[in-house]
Design a protein around this motif. Sequence first.
Motif, PDB file in Angstrom:
ATOM      1  N   SER A  35       0.864  -1.175   0.308  1.00 33.61           N
ATOM      2  CA  SER A  35      -0.023   0.156  -0.138  1.00 33.61           C
ATOM      3  C   SER A  35       0.950   1.456  -0.032  1.00 33.61           C
ATOM      4  O   SER A  35       1.863   1.204   0.618  1.00 33.61           O
ATOM      5  CB  SER A  35      -1.025   0.127   1.313  1.00 33.61           C
ATOM      6  OG  SER A  35      -1.596   1.233   1.432  1.00 33.61           O
ATOM      7  N   HIS A  37      -0.375   4.106   1.083  1.00 30.86           N
ATOM      8  CA  HIS A  37      -1.151   4.887   2.082  1.00 30.86           C
ATOM      9  C   HIS A  37      -0.850   4.774   3.355  1.00 30.86           C
ATOM     10  O   HIS A  37      -0.207   3.698   3.825  1.00 30.86           O
ATOM     11  CB  HIS A  37      -2.936   4.938   1.514  1.00 30.86           C
ATOM     12  CG  HIS A  37      -3.090   4.965   0.307  1.00 30.86           C
ATOM     13  ND1 HIS A  37      -3.096   6.149  -0.481  1.00 30.86           N
ATOM     14  CD2 HIS A  37      -3.686   3.927  -0.618  1.00 30.86           C
ATOM     15  CE1 HIS A  37      -3.372   6.143  -1.680  1.00 30.86           C
ATOM     16  NE2 HIS A  37      -3.639   4.590  -2.003  1.00 30.86           N
ATOM     17  N   THR A  38      -1.278   5.816   4.330  1.00 27.77           N
ATOM     18  CA  THR A  38      -0.941   5.751   5.659  1.00 27.77           C
ATOM     19  C   THR A  38      -2.119   6.333   6.296  1.00 27.77           C
ATOM     20  O   THR A  38      -2.601   7.160   5.644  1.00 27.77           O
ATOM     21  CB  THR A  38       0.401   6.592   6.133  1.00 27.77           C
ATOM     22  OG1 THR A  38       0.244   7.866   5.842  1.00 27.77           O
ATOM     23  CG2 THR A  38       1.594   5.789   5.456  1.00 27.77           C
ATOM     24  N   THR A  44       0.915   3.191   9.888  1.00 30.62           N
ATOM     25  CA  THR A  44       0.064   2.203   8.844  1.00 30.62           C
ATOM     26  C   THR A  44      -0.714   1.336   9.597  1.00 30.62           C
ATOM     27  O   THR A  44      -1.766   0.974   8.760  1.00 30.62           O
ATOM     28  CB  THR A  44       1.148   1.498   8.262  1.00 30.62           C
ATOM     29  OG1 THR A  44       2.013   0.671   9.456  1.00 30.62           O
ATOM     30  CG2 THR A  44       2.180   2.250   7.470  1.00 30.62           C
ATOM     31  N   GLU A 198     -16.826   4.403   0.623  1.00 36.37           N
ATOM     32  CA  GLU A 198     -16.074   5.615   0.997  1.00 36.37           C
ATOM     33  C   GLU A 198     -16.888   6.850   0.577  1.00 36.37           C
ATOM     34  O   GLU A 198     -17.073   7.870   1.424  1.00 36.37           O
ATOM     35  CB  GLU A 198     -14.960   5.410   0.343  1.00 36.37           C
ATOM     36  CG  GLU A 198     -13.923   6.824   0.436  1.00 36.37           C
ATOM     37  CD  GLU A 198     -12.645   6.797  -0.349  1.00 36.37           C
ATOM     38  OE1 GLU A 198     -12.214   7.840  -0.419  1.00 36.37           O
ATOM     39  OE2 GLU A 198     -12.497   5.923  -1.018  1.00 36.37           O
ATOM     40  N   ARG A 220      -6.756  -1.437  -2.406  1.00 37.13           N
ATOM     41  CA  ARG A 220      -5.830  -0.316  -2.054  1.00 37.13           C
ATOM     42  C   ARG A 220      -5.451   0.559  -3.398  1.00 37.13           C
ATOM     43  O   ARG A 220      -5.035   1.778  -3.429  1.00 37.13           O
ATOM     44  CB  ARG A 220      -4.506  -0.580  -1.559  1.00 37.13           C
ATOM     45  CG  ARG A 220      -4.732  -0.686  -0.048  1.00 37.13           C
ATOM     46  CD  ARG A 220      -4.799   0.530   0.474  1.00 37.13           C
ATOM     47  NE  ARG A 220      -5.163   0.482   2.003  1.00 37.13           N
ATOM     48  CZ  ARG A 220      -6.580   1.037   2.310  1.00 37.13           C
ATOM     49  NH1 ARG A 220      -7.419   1.483   1.393  1.00 37.13           N
ATOM     50  NH2 ARG A 220      -6.939   1.068   3.623  1.00 37.13           N
ATOM     51  N   SER A 223      -8.735   3.213  -3.513  1.00 35.60           N
ATOM     52  CA  SER A 223      -8.983   3.872  -2.197  1.00 35.60           C
ATOM     53  C   SER A 223      -8.031   3.878  -1.296  1.00 35.60           C
ATOM     54  O   SER A 223      -7.191   2.847  -0.814  1.00 35.60           O
ATOM     55  CB  SER A 223     -10.376   3.248  -1.913  1.00 35.60           C
ATOM     56  OG  SER A 223     -10.811   3.936  -0.642  1.00 35.60           O
ATOM     57  N   ARG A 224      -8.033   5.146  -0.635  1.00 31.75           N
ATOM     58  CA  ARG A 224      -6.937   5.170   0.679  1.00 31.75           C
ATOM     59  C   ARG A 224      -7.789   5.056   2.088  1.00 31.75           C
ATOM     60  O   ARG A 224      -7.261   5.176   2.799  1.00 31.75           O
ATOM     61  CB  ARG A 224      -6.511   6.286   0.547  1.00 31.75           C
ATOM     62  CG  ARG A 224      -7.132   7.513   0.743  1.00 31.75           C
ATOM     63  CD  ARG A 224      -5.983   8.786   1.087  1.00 31.75           C
ATOM     64  NE  ARG A 224      -5.561   8.642   2.514  1.00 31.75           N
ATOM     65  CZ  ARG A 224      -5.712   8.715   3.461  1.00 31.75           C
ATOM     66  NH1 ARG A 224      -7.105   9.038   3.708  1.00 31.75           N
ATOM     67  NH2 ARG A 224      -4.899   8.595   4.616  1.00 31.75           N
TER      68      ARG A 224
END
Length: 329
Positions: A35, A37-38, A44, A198, A220, A223-224
């Motif tokens: 991923s 993202h965070t 994470t 989302e 992933r 979308s985050r």
Amino acid sequence: MTAASPTTPGPRRPADAALASLGHATPAPDPADASAHTFPDGGTWRTEIPSVEGPEALATVFKEAGRLDVPIHRISQGSGVWMLTDAEITEMVESCAERNAELCLFTGPRGTWDIGAATRSDSGGGGLRARGHDAVAGCVEDALRAVSLGVKCLLVADEGVLWLLNGLRERGELPADTTFKLSALVGPVNPASFAVYEQLGADSINIPSDLTLEHLTEIRRVSRAPMDFYVEAPDDLGGYVRLYDAAELIRRGAPIYLKFGLSKSPGIYPYGAQLRDVALGSARERVRRGRLVLDLLGRLGADGGMSPLGSRLPGPLRRFTADAAPLNS
């Protein structure tokens, strides 16, 4: 534990050296699977203890978490706001605030407890969704009451209720920092449906625990929004035990809430004093299951990147226009 990039190499695979010595080396992870993202704090992953049904169970969870040194970012409840008194909700809000944990309460009526017969059929009918206007109104009433008592996270099992609550948040009738968590019992199973939830207003989204690691990677890519994932699922969600997948769940699914559920345990919804012993015993064991996951991550060198306690917001997410007004005919 400090925040780290989800693409940082380092954690080892289980028994990698031993298996390599026998000619059965574990394939190296593909960086493309990780991923990108965070959470906004750079972490994470976060932790969640589910099915904490009242103040006594909450006190049991925090006592056991202190004994076993288990950090808890979120406490969630499943019976619903309507099953708690104002005093009980207030006590839970204050207790969570003292420990920098987020409290998430379920919103009201649902089909599985309603008078409709379809939910008891082999097909399951409408499941947990709110049947009719009155059930929707009950869920919204629960949300308004919970927020007035200091609750900042609401658990939702109906897309229409989610859409309406997001509309109230957009209008300022619910505080802007109120977050909505999608129930595991209606969780999406593909990237398109995840993205729809989302945009309907979900701030974290339970996905079923039978999804593959590749499914997480697929989600992933579109979308985050934070995922919620039962590392061990209750029996009514399949009873899956995926402790050894925890490191990959983080690597592929970040930002993600690791939920410490419990298989082989009786259901406790809707909770009452008749289920007290089961509720308190399972609360303690859920925390212990969390300790097992944390220990496993530590042994594999995969325990970095945990969000600091007190972190709760998801960061910017994509939304549909929140216009919930009915159409004029």
